[in-house]
Design an enzyme around this catalytic site. Structure first.
Site, PDB file in Angstrom:
ATOM      1  CG  ASP A  88       0.281  -0.424   2.559  1.00  0.00           C
ATOM      2  OD1 ASP A  88       0.887  -0.840   2.643  1.00  0.00           O
ATOM      3  OD2 ASP A  88      -1.051  -0.009   3.458  1.00  0.00           O
ATOM      4  CD  GLU A 152       4.038   0.301   7.370  1.00  0.00           C
ATOM      5  OE1 GLU A 152       5.270   0.401   7.709  1.00  0.00           O
ATOM      6  OE2 GLU A 152       3.918   1.422   6.566  1.00  0.00           O
ATOM      7  CD  GLU A 153       3.153   3.901   4.221  1.00  0.00           C
ATOM      8  OE1 GLU A 153       2.760   4.364   5.179  1.00  0.00           O
ATOM      9  OE2 GLU A 153       3.449   4.050   3.767  1.00  0.00           O
ATOM     10  CD  GLU A 179       8.480   0.206   5.371  1.00  0.00           C
ATOM     11  OE1 GLU A 179       9.241   1.066   4.944  1.00  0.00           O
ATOM     12  OE2 GLU A 179       8.139  -0.330   5.705  1.00  0.00           O
TER      13      GLU A 179
HETATM   14 ZN   LIG Z   1       6.610   2.101   4.401  1.00  0.00          ZN
END
Ligand SMILES: [Zn+2]
Length: 450
Positions: A88, A152-153, A179
């Site tokens: 996402d 994730e966001e 990340e």
């Molecule tokens: Zn990210």
């Protein structure tokens, strides 16, 4: 024209896959039916299934698809490695962009678009690396797992958090790479490459402020919840919690290539705030401040209804990021200190409470990363860093994995500029960095799992 024809297979494959993922515009605005990561999941499944890998799909909420693919290891007792990315992206305001945020254009050696650095670049390069290894007949000792997660966001409830709660066995791994790391700092002849080993905690709060409704034509001596909320926002913005240094901070300052005087000031709790206030690069200052302070950002206001109605309740959402060791009680103590005499009239609701997490560096994965980074940059050394945002690494750490944020970017990338592209305008990534990162994953897999 085939713009990627001149690139090696790993780089070209990553550029093309990244462009496709950007164009799918899996924008997560926090509402359950946004994101629709099924579109990126479908693309990634095609890439991985094309190499004969079994791909497991999870869809806890319609359209919010996550994937797990696996190259089975030959030794069930050997350590496993997971390459994990989210699919996402956050919303954009196109007015601030010089190019189409969802065009995925390749211009002057850079791929443009929302997700180019957070984190479709990594999600794409990981898939290309796994596909490359599978095509080459790579047979690891421990499992090599690829995980692509939705949501994730917005805190991962429809993605990694759901997987951890409902399919933990499928994503359990000794080691996880995700990340975000791989930026160069220090002198070019002996660069330091940052690898994220920990991240700050997330303590989102909803603050509710009440008043008394009335007619907007008669504001004199009124009890306006919005006016009170404005005061709350102002106090949060003005709050100056004391700095606190972790071991990672000392290491970080040593890697910045600064003169001795500035280094000493950044490591002095009585001087750091003044130094950060004067730093010419505001992006760098914001990052260094976040590394050393609990932060408070009031970002959402809601509740007012109509121009001629004095509002009786306003809700604020405040993004609070905590340092290692701070719990919910510490967050409340900060809020009490920030709000002062307003604290008793503010109702506090917990939206998210994940503490800071840190993985150790005395691990075989750390050594593999050092060797893999050393291939293109022989004089480099990898250095542990703290992520000031949150990533799904925290969820994997809570399952017992050692998780690092990695990647490998071109030495010319300026860290301050780069940081501004996260959730910012004109997000883009250079092709050299995409190739370096894809190669890093391949090298780490071969080094750690062979
Ligand atoms: Zn990210």
């Amino acid at each position: 024209m085939a713009p990627t024809a001149d690139l090696d297979a790993l780089t070209g494959g990553t550029v093309e896959l990244l462009q496709t993922l950007i164009r799918n515009a899996c924008v997560n605005d926090g509402s359950p039916d946004s994101g629709q990561e099924v579109r990126n999941a479908d693309v990634l499944e095609t890439v991985l299934a094309g190499a004969g890998l079994a791909v497991q799909r999870y869809e806890p909420t319609p359209g919010r698809v996550s994937l797990v693919a696996r190259i089975e290891g030959s030794d069930p007792g050997a350590a496993s490695l997971c390459l994990m990315g989210h699919t996402d992206v956050v919303p954009v305001n196109p007015d601030g962009w010089s190019r189409d945020p969802f065009g995925g254009e390749l211009v002057d050696g850079e791929v443009w678009g929302r997700g180019a650095v957070d984190m479709l670049n990594l999600t794409a390069s990981m898939a290309v690396a796994v596909r490359h290894l599978a095509d080459a007949g790579f047979r690891p000792r421990g499992d090599l797992v690829y995980v692509a997660v939705a949501d994730e966001e917005s805190g991962s409830a429809h993605g990694a958090r759901w997987l951890a709660d409902n399919a933990a066995v499928d994503i359990a791994c000794d080691y996880v790479l995700t990340e975000n790391g791989g930026l160069h700092s220090g002198p070019p002849q002996s660069p330091v490459v940052g690898i994220s080993v920990g991240e700050k905690g997330v303590a989102w709060r909803r603050l509710r402020v009440r008043g008394t409704p009335g007619h907007g034509s008669m504001p004199f001596r009124s009890d306006n919840a919005l006016v009170r909320a404005a005061a709350v926002v102002h106090r949060l913005a003005e709050y100056r919690p004391a700095p606190r240094f972790t071991e990672l901070w000392t290491e970080r300052v040593r890697t910045l290539g600064l003169d001795d005087e500035l280094q000493a000031a950044l490591l002095d709790p009585s001087r750091i705030d003044d130094v950060l206030a004067q730093l010419p690069n505001a992006g760098a200052a914001a990052h260094l401040h976040a590394c050393t302070h609990t932060t408070f950002s009031a970002n959402v206001m809601s509740g007012a209804m109509k121009t001629n109605v004095i509002p009786d309740a306003i809700e604020l959402e405040v993004d609070i990021r905590t340092l290692p060791g701070e719990d919910a009680a510490a967050v409340q103590a900060h809020l009490d200190a920030a709000l002062g005499d307003l604290a008793p009239v503010v109702e506090v609701e917990v939206l998210m409470d994940d503490p800071a997490t840190i993985s150790p560096t005395d691990t075989p994965l750390w050594d593999s990363l050092q060797r893999a980074v050393g291939r293109p940059f022989p004089s480099s050394r990898v250095s542990p860093q703290l992520v000031v945002g949150f990533t799904d690494a925290r969820i994997f750490r809570s399952l017992g994995s050692v998780a690092y944020g990695a990647g490998l970017f071109s030495p010319s990338l300026d860290a301050g500029d780069f940081a501004r592209r996260f959730h910012g305008n004109d997000e883009r990534i250079d092709v050299e960095s995409l190739g370096l990162t894809a190669r890093l994953w391949v090298d780490v897999c071969r080094d750690l799992l062979a």
